[in-house]
Design a protein around this motif. Structure first.
Motif, PDB file in Angstrom:
ATOM      1  N   ASN A  11       0.853  -1.190   0.000  1.00 59.83           N
ATOM      2  CA  ASN A  11       0.000   0.000   0.000  1.00 59.83           C
ATOM      3  C   ASN A  11       0.890   1.241   0.000  1.00 59.83           C
ATOM      4  OD1 ASN A  11       0.793   0.597   2.666  1.00 59.83           O
ATOM      5  ND2 ASN A  11      -0.915  -0.545   3.528  1.00 59.83           N
ATOM      6  N   GLU A  14       8.528  10.723  -1.038  1.00 60.43           N
ATOM      7  CA  GLU A  14       7.295  11.356  -0.549  1.00 60.43           C
ATOM      8  C   GLU A  14       6.066  10.788  -1.250  1.00 60.43           C
ATOM      9  OE1 GLU A  14       7.895  15.390  -1.577  1.00 60.43           O
ATOM     10  OE2 GLU A  14       9.170  15.817   0.148  1.00 60.43           O
ATOM     11  N   GLU A  15       4.969  10.701  -0.503  1.00 64.34           N
ATOM     12  CA  GLU A  15       3.709  10.191  -1.044  1.00 64.34           C
ATOM     13  C   GLU A  15       3.210  11.047  -2.206  1.00 64.34           C
ATOM     14  OE1 GLU A  15      -0.854   9.232   0.410  1.00 64.34           O
ATOM     15  OE2 GLU A  15       0.724   9.415   1.914  1.00 64.34           O
ATOM     16  N   VAL A  51       6.052   4.338   0.663  1.00 62.72           N
ATOM     17  CA  VAL A  51       6.741   5.534   1.177  1.00 62.72           C
ATOM     18  C   VAL A  51       7.862   5.125   2.121  1.00 62.72           C
ATOM     19  CG1 VAL A  51       6.462   7.580   2.640  1.00 62.72           C
ATOM     20  CG2 VAL A  51       4.768   7.076   0.873  1.00 62.72           C
ATOM     21  N   GLU A  52       7.560   4.209   3.032  1.00 61.38           N
ATOM     22  CA  GLU A  52       8.575   3.771   4.000  1.00 61.38           C
ATOM     23  C   GLU A  52       9.689   2.969   3.327  1.00 61.38           C
ATOM     24  OE1 GLU A  52       6.374   1.658   6.970  1.00 61.38           O
ATOM     25  OE2 GLU A  52       5.378   3.474   7.686  1.00 61.38           O
ATOM     26  N   GLN A  94       1.551   3.622   2.133  1.00 61.76           N
ATOM     27  CA  GLN A  94       2.412   3.857   3.302  1.00 61.76           C
ATOM     28  C   GLN A  94       3.638   2.944   3.261  1.00 61.76           C
ATOM     29  OE1 GLN A  94       2.026   6.412   5.295  1.00 61.76           O
ATOM     30  NE2 GLN A  94       3.935   5.883   6.289  1.00 61.76           N
ATOM     31  N   GLU A  95       3.447   1.692   2.872  1.00 67.04           N
ATOM     32  CA  GLU A  95       4.569   0.759   2.771  1.00 67.04           C
ATOM     33  C   GLU A  95       5.549   1.192   1.683  1.00 67.04           C
ATOM     34  OE1 GLU A  95       2.117  -3.239   4.182  1.00 67.04           O
ATOM     35  OE2 GLU A  95       2.298  -2.767   2.050  1.00 67.04           O
TER      36      GLU A  95
END
Length: 140
Positions: A49, A60-61, A54-55, A51-52
């Protein structure tokens, strides 16, 4: 013709031509794309997803969503990738508007067309009618 402009990302001066950002920011954007694409090409990351991603990629999203919106990353290959509807901000996978906003605009256009048709019919009904006015003149 090129103009002198400030880069919207780094605020540096550059000659604005085909790109809307400075050459350094274009290079950084390409590096970010390669990092994200390399991360997503790994089989275990294809269903990650936002967030995963981005990390895992460290990008940046907003930048990742711009890659999806510009079709550099295809949601068909990466099913969890989405971007914002331009009207309401809902998450979508294709186009510029979500289904609800698209239908709302279509209803508005349809209503507008119905009103125009009604007005045109009223104008056509009035074409055959002629009104005559008389003026009474005082003889004095």
């Amino acid at each position: 013709m090129t103009d002198l402009a400030n880069c919207p990302r780094c605020h540096g001066l550059f000659m604005k031509g085909t790109a809307s950002v400075c050459p350094n920011c274009v290079k950084q954007e390409e590096r970010d794309f390669q990092v994200v694409y390399t991360f997503l090409r790994k089989k275990q990351n294809r269903t990650a997803n936002m967030q995963e991603i981005v990390e895992g990629a460290g990008v940046e999203e907003v930048r990742i969503r711009s890659f999806v919106k510009s079709k550099r990353l295809h949601p068909a290959q990466f099913p969890q990738l989405t971007y914002d509807c331009e009207k309401c901000g809902a998450q979508i996978r294709e186009g510029r508007l979500c289904e609800g906003c698209r239908q709302e605009i279509e209803r508005g256009v349809q209503k507008h067309e119905e009103i125009e048709q009604l007005q045109e019919r009223n104008r056509q009904d009035d074409v055959g009618r002629v009104t005559y006015y008389s003026v009474k003149q005082d003889k004095g």
